[in-house]
Design a protein around this motif. Sequence first.
Motif, PDB file in Angstrom:
ATOM      1  N   LEU A 136      17.200  42.527 -44.409  1.00 37.22           N
ATOM      2  CA  LEU A 136      16.046  41.966 -43.821  1.00 37.22           C
ATOM      3  C   LEU A 136      16.169  40.826 -43.793  1.00 37.22           C
ATOM      4  N   ALA A 137      16.344  39.724 -45.075  1.00 36.11           N
ATOM      5  CA  ALA A 137      15.645  38.795 -45.427  1.00 36.11           C
ATOM      6  C   ALA A 137      16.523  37.414 -44.068  1.00 36.11           C
ATOM      7  N   SER A 138      16.027  36.523 -44.314  1.00 32.09           N
ATOM      8  CA  SER A 138      17.175  35.625 -43.224  1.00 32.09           C
ATOM      9  C   SER A 138      15.903  34.438 -43.879  1.00 32.09           C
ATOM     10  N   CYS A 139      15.801  32.816 -43.409  1.00 29.68           N
ATOM     11  CA  CYS A 139      16.031  31.669 -43.708  1.00 29.68           C
ATOM     12  C   CYS A 139      14.321  31.587 -43.819  1.00 29.68           C
ATOM     13  N   HIS A 140      13.464  31.994 -42.733  1.00 26.45           N
ATOM     14  CA  HIS A 140      12.026  31.822 -42.445  1.00 26.45           C
ATOM     15  C   HIS A 140      11.406  33.392 -42.421  1.00 26.45           C
ATOM     16  N   THR A 141      10.174  33.123 -43.022  1.00 30.04           N
ATOM     17  CA  THR A 141       9.278  34.301 -42.526  1.00 30.04           C
ATOM     18  C   THR A 141       7.395  34.062 -41.958  1.00 30.04           C
ATOM     19  N   ALA A 142       6.962  34.460 -40.995  1.00 29.17           N
ATOM     20  CA  ALA A 142       5.797  34.349 -40.444  1.00 29.17           C
ATOM     21  C   ALA A 142       4.728  35.373 -40.046  1.00 29.17           C
ATOM     22  N   LEU A 143       3.712  34.855 -40.499  1.00 24.99           N
ATOM     23  CA  LEU A 143       3.115  35.720 -40.253  1.00 24.99           C
ATOM     24  C   LEU A 143       1.839  35.677 -38.818  1.00 24.99           C
ATOM     25  N   ILE A 144       1.943  36.772 -38.128  1.00 24.98           N
ATOM     26  CA  ILE A 144       1.139  37.200 -36.902  1.00 24.98           C
ATOM     27  C   ILE A 144       0.330  38.168 -36.674  1.00 24.98           C
ATOM     28  N   GLY A 145      -1.021  38.455 -36.023  1.00 25.19           N
ATOM     29  CA  GLY A 145      -1.925  39.450 -35.263  1.00 25.19           C
ATOM     30  C   GLY A 145      -1.568  40.662 -36.754  1.00 25.19           C
ATOM     31  N   GLY A 146      -1.395  40.886 -38.293  1.00 23.54           N
ATOM     32  CA  GLY A 146      -1.064  41.669 -39.182  1.00 23.54           C
ATOM     33  C   GLY A 146       0.024  41.927 -39.282  1.00 23.54           C
ATOM     34  N   TYR A 147       1.074  40.640 -39.182  1.00 26.21           N
ATOM     35  CA  TYR A 147       2.544  41.578 -38.717  1.00 26.21           C
ATOM     36  C   TYR A 147       3.619  40.443 -38.827  1.00 26.21           C
ATOM     37  N   VAL A 148       4.540  40.906 -39.655  1.00 22.28           N
ATOM     38  CA  VAL A 148       5.644  39.851 -40.265  1.00 22.28           C
ATOM     39  C   VAL A 148       6.681  39.447 -39.364  1.00 22.28           C
ATOM     40  N   LEU A 149       6.684  38.794 -39.453  1.00 22.14           N
ATOM     41  CA  LEU A 149       8.355  37.995 -38.381  1.00 22.14           C
ATOM     42  C   LEU A 149       9.227  38.168 -39.218  1.00 22.14           C
ATOM     43  N   GLU A 150      10.644  37.783 -38.930  1.00 22.70           N
ATOM     44  CA  GLU A 150      11.859  37.528 -40.145  1.00 22.70           C
ATOM     45  C   GLU A 150      13.227  36.949 -39.605  1.00 22.70           C
TER      46      GLU A 150
END
Length: 144
Positions: free
Chosen positions: A69-83
Amino acid sequence: MAAGTAALALAACAPVARASTELAVYKTPTCGCCTAWVDHMRAAGFEARVTELADLSATRRTEGVPDALASCHTALIGGYVLEGHVPAEDVRRLLAERPDALGLAVPAMPLGSPGMEMPDGRKDPYETLLILKGGGTRVFARHG
């Protein structure tokens, strides 16, 4: 009756729980599409703090994002990861529904996803995937 009125007034003044808008973004220094995604999220009302890293693999590993699922950026918000290029509307839904999951991913950088807009308007259909705690996925939203 006065006690009931006072309790009601106090409840009305209590802070209302709301979804977090604070977004921690990890990206490489040279990625323009990541910057465009951050702009999309900021335009949608999220407060993004960007950290540039030469390699995101350790961040992904720490957050449990499968390599597939790896992409070009990873983010974190509210206890979740966004890829990857997850639309702001999907992030809002994730934060509202609070599923028991790791987060969301849009793998493969599809054309037309937030940050991957094309000058000629081309868009590929794509799916936002819910990353399950065991590493599996299921479709969270369909776009295009």
